[in-house]
Scaffold this motif. Structure first.
Motif, short mmCIF file in Angstrom:
data_model
loop_
_atom_site.label_atom_id
_atom_site.label_comp_id
_atom_site.label_asym_id
_atom_site.label_seq_id
_atom_site.Cartn_x
_atom_site.Cartn_y
_atom_site.Cartn_z
N ALA A 111 0.84 -1.21 0.00
CA ALA A 111 0.00 0.00 0.00
C ALA A 111 0.87 1.26 0.00
CB ALA A 111 -0.95 -0.01 1.21
N ASP A 112 1.98 1.23 0.73
CA ASP A 112 2.88 2.38 0.76
C ASP A 112 3.46 2.65 -0.63
OD1 ASP A 112 4.31 4.50 1.89
OD2 ASP A 112 5.93 3.20 2.61
N VAL A 113 3.90 1.59 -1.32
CA VAL A 113 4.43 1.76 -2.67
C VAL A 113 3.34 2.32 -3.59
CG1 VAL A 113 5.37 0.57 -4.70
CG2 VAL A 113 6.17 -0.04 -2.40
N ARG A 114 2.15 1.77 -3.49
CA ARG A 114 1.06 2.24 -4.36
C ARG A 114 0.75 3.72 -4.12
NH1 ARG A 114 -4.55 2.84 -4.14
NH2 ARG A 114 -5.41 2.89 -6.24
N ARG A 115 0.70 4.13 -2.86
CA ARG A 115 0.39 5.53 -2.55
C ARG A 115 1.46 6.49 -3.08
NH1 ARG A 115 -1.30 3.32 2.27
NH2 ARG A 115 0.74 3.67 3.23
N ARG A 116 2.70 6.03 -3.15
CA ARG A 116 3.81 6.91 -3.49
C ARG A 116 4.32 6.73 -4.92
NH1 ARG A 116 7.54 6.08 1.59
NH2 ARG A 116 8.78 7.66 0.57
N SER A 117 3.51 6.08 -5.75
CA SER A 117 3.88 5.86 -7.15
C SER A 117 2.68 6.15 -8.03
CB SER A 117 4.30 4.40 -7.34
OG SER A 117 4.33 4.08 -8.69
N ARG A 118 2.95 6.67 -9.22
CA ARG A 118 1.85 6.85 -10.18
C ARG A 118 1.76 5.68 -11.15
NH1 ARG A 118 2.79 13.16 -11.14
NH2 ARG A 118 4.24 12.33 -12.66
N VAL A 119 2.67 4.73 -11.04
CA VAL A 119 2.61 3.52 -11.85
C VAL A 119 1.64 2.55 -11.18
CG1 VAL A 119 3.93 1.53 -12.65
CG2 VAL A 119 4.95 3.80 -12.73
N PRO A 120 0.67 2.01 -11.91
CA PRO A 120 -0.26 1.05 -11.30
C PRO A 120 0.47 -0.16 -10.72
CG PRO A 120 -1.08 1.77 -13.43
CD PRO A 120 0.33 2.28 -13.31
N ILE A 121 0.02 -0.60 -9.56
CA ILE A 121 0.63 -1.72 -8.85
C ILE A 121 -0.28 -2.93 -8.96
CG2 ILE A 121 1.44 -2.55 -6.61
CD1 ILE A 121 3.15 -0.25 -7.88
N ALA A 122 0.32 -4.08 -9.29
CA ALA A 122 -0.43 -5.33 -9.41
C ALA A 122 0.13 -6.34 -8.42
CB ALA A 122 -0.31 -5.89 -10.83
N ALA A 123 -0.73 -7.19 -7.92
CA ALA A 123 -0.32 -8.30 -7.05
C ALA A 123 -1.49 -9.25 -6.92
CB ALA A 123 0.12 -7.80 -5.67
N GLY A 124 -1.20 -10.43 -6.45
CA GLY A 124 -2.26 -11.38 -6.18
C GLY A 124 -1.92 -12.81 -6.53
N GLU A 125 -0.88 -13.03 -7.31
CA GLU A 125 -0.53 -14.40 -7.67
C GLU A 125 -0.16 -15.23 -6.45
OE1 GLU A 125 1.13 -13.91 -12.20
OE2 GLU A 125 2.57 -13.88 -10.56
N ARG A 126 0.36 -14.56 -5.41
CA ARG A 126 0.74 -15.28 -4.19
C ARG A 126 -0.27 -15.05 -3.07
NH1 ARG A 126 6.86 -13.99 -3.04
NH2 ARG A 126 6.59 -12.11 -4.27
N VAL A 127 -1.46 -14.71 -3.43
CA VAL A 127 -2.55 -14.59 -2.46
C VAL A 127 -3.23 -15.95 -2.40
CG1 VAL A 127 -4.78 -13.50 -2.03
CG2 VAL A 127 -2.86 -12.13 -2.83
N TYR A 128 -3.22 -16.55 -1.21
CA TYR A 128 -3.66 -17.94 -1.09
C TYR A 128 -5.09 -18.10 -0.60
CZ TYR A 128 1.20 -18.75 -1.99
OH TYR A 128 2.45 -18.75 -2.59
#
Length: 176
Positions: A111-128
């Motif tokens: 969340a910190d990276v997302r708030r401080r970047s204008r590049v869209p952030i993706a994740a979820g492949e390691r969400v179990y």
């Protein structure tokens, strides 16, 4: 639906060769290309490694043009400071997303990276499980949630209850 070619290979470090391969892949019909320009970085990158990664991204962007989505894979390998620095350096290349710049198990770091970047952030492949997905959405830690159904195998009842919770959270996030 859209598909992308996943073309990263550990050890690739010649920008021209990577760009040529990327152009061939896109010419075969893929509308998006995902790759990792950071190998073998771990947690931090010195200035030379950052320049090398950006040279690779620049060469690939030039080779594939502006109409192909560029997906940058981070493999959750950076600390927050480095991830934010890299995301900001990637911005001129207009990536569609920066995937797992930090480990997805740390929702606050993501969340910190997302708030401080204008590049869209993706994740979820390691969400179990779907509760983790819900937590990512609730924390506004991702712009793109990309769950891998293979990793999230649960009973039908558990999945149904979790899916309803994720839908409620998604609806609330979309209402903002």
């Amino acid at each position: 639906s859209r598909v992308y070619a996943n073309t990263w290979r550990p050890g690739d470090d010649d920008p021209r060769a990577i760009a040529e391969r990327a152009a061939r892949i896109v010419a075969s019909g893929f509308p998006a290309l995902k790759f990792d320009p950071f190998f073998p970085a771990d947690l931090h990158m010195d200035a030379a490694a950052r320049r090398k990664a950006l040279d690779i991204v620049a060469a690939v962007r030039q080779a594939i043009g502006e109409d192909t989505d560029l997906l940058i894979e981070g493999h959750g390998r950076f600390d927050v400071h480095t991830a934010i620095m890299i995301a900001n350096l990637l911005e001129p290349f207009r990536p569609y997303w920066f995937e797992e710049p930090v480990g997805p198990e740390s929702i606050s770091a993501l969340a910190d990276v997302r708030r401080r970047s204008r590049v869209p952030i993706a994740a979820g492949e390691r969400v179990y499980d779907l509760f983790h997905a819900q937590d990512l959405l609730r924390a506004e830690a991702v712009d793109v949630l990309q769950p891998d159904g293979h990793h999230a195998v649960r009973s039908d009842r558990d999945q149904s209850e979790e899916l309803q919770a994720v839908r409620r959270t998604t609806a609330a996030s979309n209402a903002r």
